[in-house]
Design a protein around this motif. Sequence first.
Motif, short mmCIF file in Angstrom:
data_model
loop_
_atom_site.label_atom_id
_atom_site.label_comp_id
_atom_site.label_asym_id
_atom_site.label_seq_id
_atom_site.Cartn_x
_atom_site.Cartn_y
_atom_site.Cartn_z
N GLY A 70 -15.99 9.48 3.99
CA GLY A 70 -14.77 9.76 4.53
C GLY A 70 -14.80 10.36 6.07
O GLY A 70 -14.00 10.33 6.86
N ARG A 71 -16.29 10.73 6.31
CA ARG A 71 -16.36 10.97 7.65
C ARG A 71 -16.27 9.97 8.84
O ARG A 71 -15.58 10.22 9.70
N ASP A 72 -16.45 8.79 8.28
CA ASP A 72 -16.20 7.72 9.15
C ASP A 72 -14.90 7.23 9.21
O ASP A 72 -14.33 6.89 10.42
N VAL A 73 -14.10 7.77 8.23
CA VAL A 73 -12.74 7.46 8.28
C VAL A 73 -12.04 8.42 9.20
O VAL A 73 -11.25 8.23 10.05
N ALA A 74 -12.58 9.82 9.18
CA ALA A 74 -12.15 10.87 9.94
C ALA A 74 -12.17 10.56 11.50
O ALA A 74 -11.57 10.86 12.34
N ARG A 75 -13.55 10.13 11.73
CA ARG A 75 -13.70 9.77 13.06
C ARG A 75 -12.68 8.59 13.62
O ARG A 75 -12.13 8.82 14.95
N ILE A 76 -12.56 7.57 12.90
CA ILE A 76 -11.32 6.69 13.58
C ILE A 76 -10.14 7.29 13.48
O ILE A 76 -9.37 7.01 14.60
N ALA A 77 -9.87 8.10 12.47
CA ALA A 77 -8.47 8.71 12.61
C ALA A 77 -8.37 9.48 13.74
O ALA A 77 -7.21 9.72 14.42
N LYS A 78 -9.19 10.32 14.18
CA LYS A 78 -9.22 11.30 15.44
C LYS A 78 -9.27 10.45 16.41
O LYS A 78 -8.31 10.85 17.36
N ARG A 96 -14.65 20.91 10.36
CA ARG A 96 -13.85 21.52 11.40
C ARG A 96 -13.58 20.97 12.60
O ARG A 96 -12.12 20.77 13.30
N ASN A 97 -14.38 19.72 13.11
CA ASN A 97 -14.41 19.16 14.17
C ASN A 97 -13.58 17.71 13.84
O ASN A 97 -13.05 17.00 15.03
N SER A 98 -13.28 17.38 12.77
CA SER A 98 -13.11 15.96 12.40
C SER A 98 -11.69 15.79 11.51
O SER A 98 -11.17 15.05 11.25
N ALA A 99 -11.11 16.89 11.15
CA ALA A 99 -10.17 17.13 10.22
C ALA A 99 -9.13 18.34 10.57
O ALA A 99 -9.70 19.34 11.11
N MET A 100 -7.95 18.19 10.03
CA MET A 100 -7.28 19.45 10.06
C MET A 100 -7.06 20.51 9.07
O MET A 100 -6.88 21.51 9.25
N GLY A 101 -7.80 19.99 7.82
CA GLY A 101 -8.14 21.01 6.99
C GLY A 101 -8.81 20.28 5.63
O GLY A 101 -9.06 19.18 5.99
N LEU A 102 -8.94 20.99 4.82
CA LEU A 102 -9.77 20.63 3.79
C LEU A 102 -9.29 21.03 2.31
O LEU A 102 -8.90 22.42 2.13
N LEU A 103 -8.66 20.35 1.22
CA LEU A 103 -8.30 20.68 0.21
C LEU A 103 -9.53 20.53 -0.97
O LEU A 103 -9.85 19.27 -1.18
N ALA A 104 -9.76 21.71 -1.48
CA ALA A 104 -11.09 21.39 -2.50
C ALA A 104 -10.54 20.88 -3.80
O ALA A 104 -9.75 21.31 -4.40
N LYS A 105 -11.58 19.94 -4.37
CA LYS A 105 -11.38 19.42 -5.79
C LYS A 105 -11.85 20.41 -6.72
O LYS A 105 -12.92 21.11 -6.31
N PRO A 106 -11.32 20.46 -7.90
CA PRO A 106 -10.02 19.91 -8.36
C PRO A 106 -9.08 20.78 -7.77
O PRO A 106 -8.94 22.10 -7.67
N TYR A 107 -7.88 20.11 -7.73
CA TYR A 107 -6.51 20.79 -7.28
C TYR A 107 -5.50 20.22 -7.94
O TYR A 107 -5.33 19.16 -8.58
N SER A 108 -4.32 21.02 -7.94
CA SER A 108 -3.02 20.69 -8.68
C SER A 108 -2.21 20.00 -7.61
O SER A 108 -2.71 19.73 -6.53
#
Length: 140
Positions: A70-78, A96-108
Motif C-alpha cells: 500500500g506504500r507504493d499505492v500511497a506514493r502514486i496517490a500523493k 504521516r508523509n504519505s497518507a491523510m490518516g490511518l484506520l487500525a484493523k480491526p474496525y467497525s
Amino acid sequence: MLFGKTERIIHRIVIVEDEPLVAFDNEHFLRDAGYEVAATVDTVPEAIAAIMEGVDLVLADVNLSSGGSGRDVARIAKERGVPLVYVTGSCPDDARNSAMGLLAKPYSQRDLLGAIQAVDARLAGRQPRRVPKGFTLFAE
C-alpha cells in the motif's frame, strides 16, 4: 441552511484490500452509505489504474498478498493529489508523509464511515465533528 447536510468532497473511492471478505463488506457498506466505489482491487497495478481514472479517496491496506505494498499505492496517490487513508493492522514508518490518516484493523463499519467523514471535513477546511476510535487523522 441551519440543519442541512454539508456537501461531500469525497464521492468516488478506491478500496485496495487483499482480504476478500473485508473488501466485499467495505464495498457494499460504502455503496449503501452513498459513495461510489470506483474499484475494489488487491494489487498495486490495479490500484494505480483506478487512481488514474480519477477518484476522491483511496483506502489502502499496507500489506498486499500479491507482494506489492500500500506504500507504493500511497506514493502514486500523493503524486496525483489524491488523499489516501491506510486501513491496516501495521502502520508504516512514513505513514504521516504519505497518507491523510490511518484506520487500525480491526474496525467497525461505523468507524470506517467516521474516518471518511473526518477526511472529508479536513479536505473542506473544516474541523471533523468526530474522529472515530482507532483512527488517526494526520496533521497537514
